[in-house]
Design a protein around this motif. Structure first.
Motif, mmCIF file in Angstrom:
data_model
loop_
_atom_site.group_PDB
_atom_site.id
_atom_site.type_symbol
_atom_site.label_atom_id
_atom_site.label_comp_id
_atom_site.label_asym_id
_atom_site.label_seq_id
_atom_site.Cartn_x
_atom_site.Cartn_y
_atom_site.Cartn_z
ATOM 1 N N TYR A 193 0.850 -1.177 -0.126
ATOM 2 C CA TYR A 193 0.200 -0.016 0.069
ATOM 3 C C TYR A 193 0.947 1.195 -0.121
ATOM 4 O O TYR A 193 2.220 0.969 0.186
ATOM 5 N N GLN A 194 0.274 2.426 -0.164
ATOM 6 C CA GLN A 194 1.080 3.680 -0.072
ATOM 7 C C GLN A 194 1.722 3.682 1.319
ATOM 8 O O GLN A 194 1.446 3.180 2.399
ATOM 9 N N SER A 195 2.832 4.712 1.389
ATOM 10 C CA SER A 195 3.244 5.149 2.784
ATOM 11 C C SER A 195 2.319 5.634 3.456
ATOM 12 O O SER A 195 1.480 6.334 3.257
ATOM 13 N N GLN A 196 2.572 5.496 4.925
ATOM 14 C CA GLN A 196 1.826 6.141 5.977
ATOM 15 C C GLN A 196 1.369 7.627 5.803
ATOM 16 O O GLN A 196 0.595 8.023 5.741
ATOM 17 N N ASN A 197 2.424 8.378 5.681
ATOM 18 C CA ASN A 197 2.500 9.889 5.559
ATOM 19 C C ASN A 197 3.889 10.504 4.613
ATOM 20 O O ASN A 197 4.856 10.628 5.228
ATOM 21 N N GLY A 198 3.606 10.477 3.288
ATOM 22 C CA GLY A 198 4.421 10.804 2.341
ATOM 23 C C GLY A 198 5.910 10.158 2.631
ATOM 24 O O GLY A 198 6.084 8.891 2.234
ATOM 25 N N SER A 199 6.798 10.740 2.932
ATOM 26 C CA SER A 199 8.272 10.336 2.534
ATOM 27 C C SER A 199 8.925 9.829 4.093
ATOM 28 O O SER A 199 9.994 9.869 4.481
ATOM 29 N N SER A 200 7.771 9.144 4.899
ATOM 30 C CA SER A 200 8.038 8.877 6.158
ATOM 31 C C SER A 200 9.030 7.523 6.244
ATOM 32 O O SER A 200 9.787 7.312 7.219
ATOM 33 N N GLY A 201 8.930 6.873 5.170
ATOM 34 C CA GLY A 201 9.912 5.690 5.093
ATOM 35 C C GLY A 201 9.060 4.765 5.582
ATOM 36 O O GLY A 201 9.647 3.461 5.864
ATOM 37 N N THR A 202 7.973 4.669 5.954
ATOM 38 C CA THR A 202 6.861 3.634 6.288
ATOM 39 C C THR A 202 5.859 3.167 5.369
ATOM 40 O O THR A 202 5.266 4.184 5.034
ATOM 41 N N TYR A 203 5.686 1.910 5.103
ATOM 42 C CA TYR A 203 4.859 1.394 4.182
ATOM 43 C C TYR A 203 3.959 0.316 5.025
ATOM 44 O O TYR A 203 4.184 -0.232 6.150
ATOM 45 N N ARG A 204 2.602 0.125 4.609
ATOM 46 C CA ARG A 204 1.875 -0.776 5.031
ATOM 47 C C ARG A 204 1.715 -1.969 3.748
ATOM 48 O O ARG A 204 1.407 -1.804 2.814
#
Length: 364
Positions: A193-204
């Motif tokens: 899925y998309q990252s949680q918040n922009g370029s945070s480096g966290t994906y779901r």
């Protein structure tokens, strides 16, 4: 005169031949009609009492069962039900207001924990047999005590048995200025899925535990952890059923007992919402509230004895499944059969059959 008689005889012969041809045609049509009628009756008997085909329409059981899988469901295992409604065979058209007396013919096994079961969607407002068919895993048996904490299912105090096909959403953190490849995730068996918040480096990523362990070993990944809704996230306000006012599908009212036949429950204004469908809808009682007292079938009482067994069903795609967490228990009367075999599977995205799934037996 002889010539005249000859013409009449020829005409009679032509008439006899035409009559014989018509009789043969009628006989041929009767044979085909009889054969089709016999086939239709045989198919109806097989569908009612033995086997039924079923298609997986949603991803709620992935990766155990895939969207586009076509199954053979055995009704003999748990026992077939005699007809419940009068309608047009092989359609969903039935005579409203007429429910036939029915019974369940004994099967050769009972539902066991973690069986994959087809059942009628309990909260549909139609006769039982006319309700939509659902398929889930029976994770809770009658009398079991269940709880869910941080997405972990516990049965009678023990963590539930894991299965390779069960998947959920994970938070995946990657190194700075590194993008995670969707193709790589898909090749490993997950869905990015998309990252949680922009370029945070966290994906779901939606994936199984086995895939999560693989992703954890990638050099660009720093951490993999289950995605868990916060305690304050409340789904009760937007749903008609909930086990508690603080419920969401990642947290569950502790010590929820799956109702069983003969069990007597004490009713309170605080727990009645858990048993309301059981008492009023599935077991057909008239219920009224009188303050903190309940009036069942004209008798004032705060106790009720359960009339049939119930089951707690969950999809293997735990974050993408509408199941007992959201609409409650499944009555024994709603059980259709046991998932037996995948006879065909169609991948609608690639527009190709999944040949590796054809004629696969379904193992619990």
């Amino acid at each position: 005169m002889a010539n005249q008689l000859t013409k009449e005889e020829r005409q009679k012969r032509r008439n006899r031949r035409k009559h014989n041809q018509n009789e043969k045609a009628k006989s041929w049509l009767r044979e085909w009609a009889d054969a089709l009628l016999f086939a239709a009756v045989a198919a109806l008997i097989i569908r009612t009492f033995f086997f039924e085909a079923y298609r997986i329409p949603t991803p709620s059981m992935e990766k155990t069962l895939m969207t586009g899988d076509f199954l053979i469901v055995s009704k003999m295992n748990y026992g077939p039900r005699t007809p419940m409604v009068l309608g047009i065979p092989f359609t969903n058209i039935y005579l409203p207001g007429l429910v036939l007396p029915w019974t369940r013919i004994p099967g050769f096994e009972d539902i066991e924990r973690n069986d994959i079961v087809v059942f009628n969607y309990p909260i549909d407002i139609t006769p039982i047999a006319a309700k939509t068919n659902y398929i889930k895993r029976a994770v809770g048996m009658p009398g079991d005590t269940l709880s869910i904490d941080d997405k972990q299912l516990f049965v009678n105090g023990n963590q539930a048995q894991p299965f390779p096909g069960i998947q959920q959403i994970y938070n995946v953190q990657v190194r700075d200025r590194v993008r995670l490849s969707a193709a790589k995730v898909e090749a490993a068996g997950g869905t990015l899925y998309q990252s949680q918040n922009g370029s945070s480096g966290t994906y779901r990523i939606e994936m199984s535990k086995q895939v999560a362990e693989t992703v954890q070993g990638w050099p660009e990944v720093t951490n993999v952890s289950p995605f868990v809704l916060p305690d304050g996230f409340n789904e009760y306000d937007r749903r008609g059923f909930s086990f508690s006012s603080g419920f969401n599908n990642h947290h569950h009212l502790p010590s929820t007992v799956v109702p069983s036949k003969g069990q007597t429950v004490r009713l309170t204004p605080e727990n009645y919402h858990v048993y309301e469908n059981i008492i009023a809808r599935y077991e057909g009682n008239s219920v009224q509230r009188n303050g903190e007292q309940f009036v069942i079938n004209g008798e004032q009482t705060n106790e009720y004895t359960i009339q049939q067994d119930y089951y707690f069903m969950m999809g293997d795609n735990r974050d993408n499944s509408e199941d007992s967490r959201f609409w409650g228990f499944v009555p024994q009367s709603h059980v259709v059969g046991k998932a037996g075999m995948i006879y065909f599977s169609w991948d609608s995205e690639r527009w190709l059959p999944r040949f590796n799934r054809l004629l696969n037996f379904i193992h619990d």
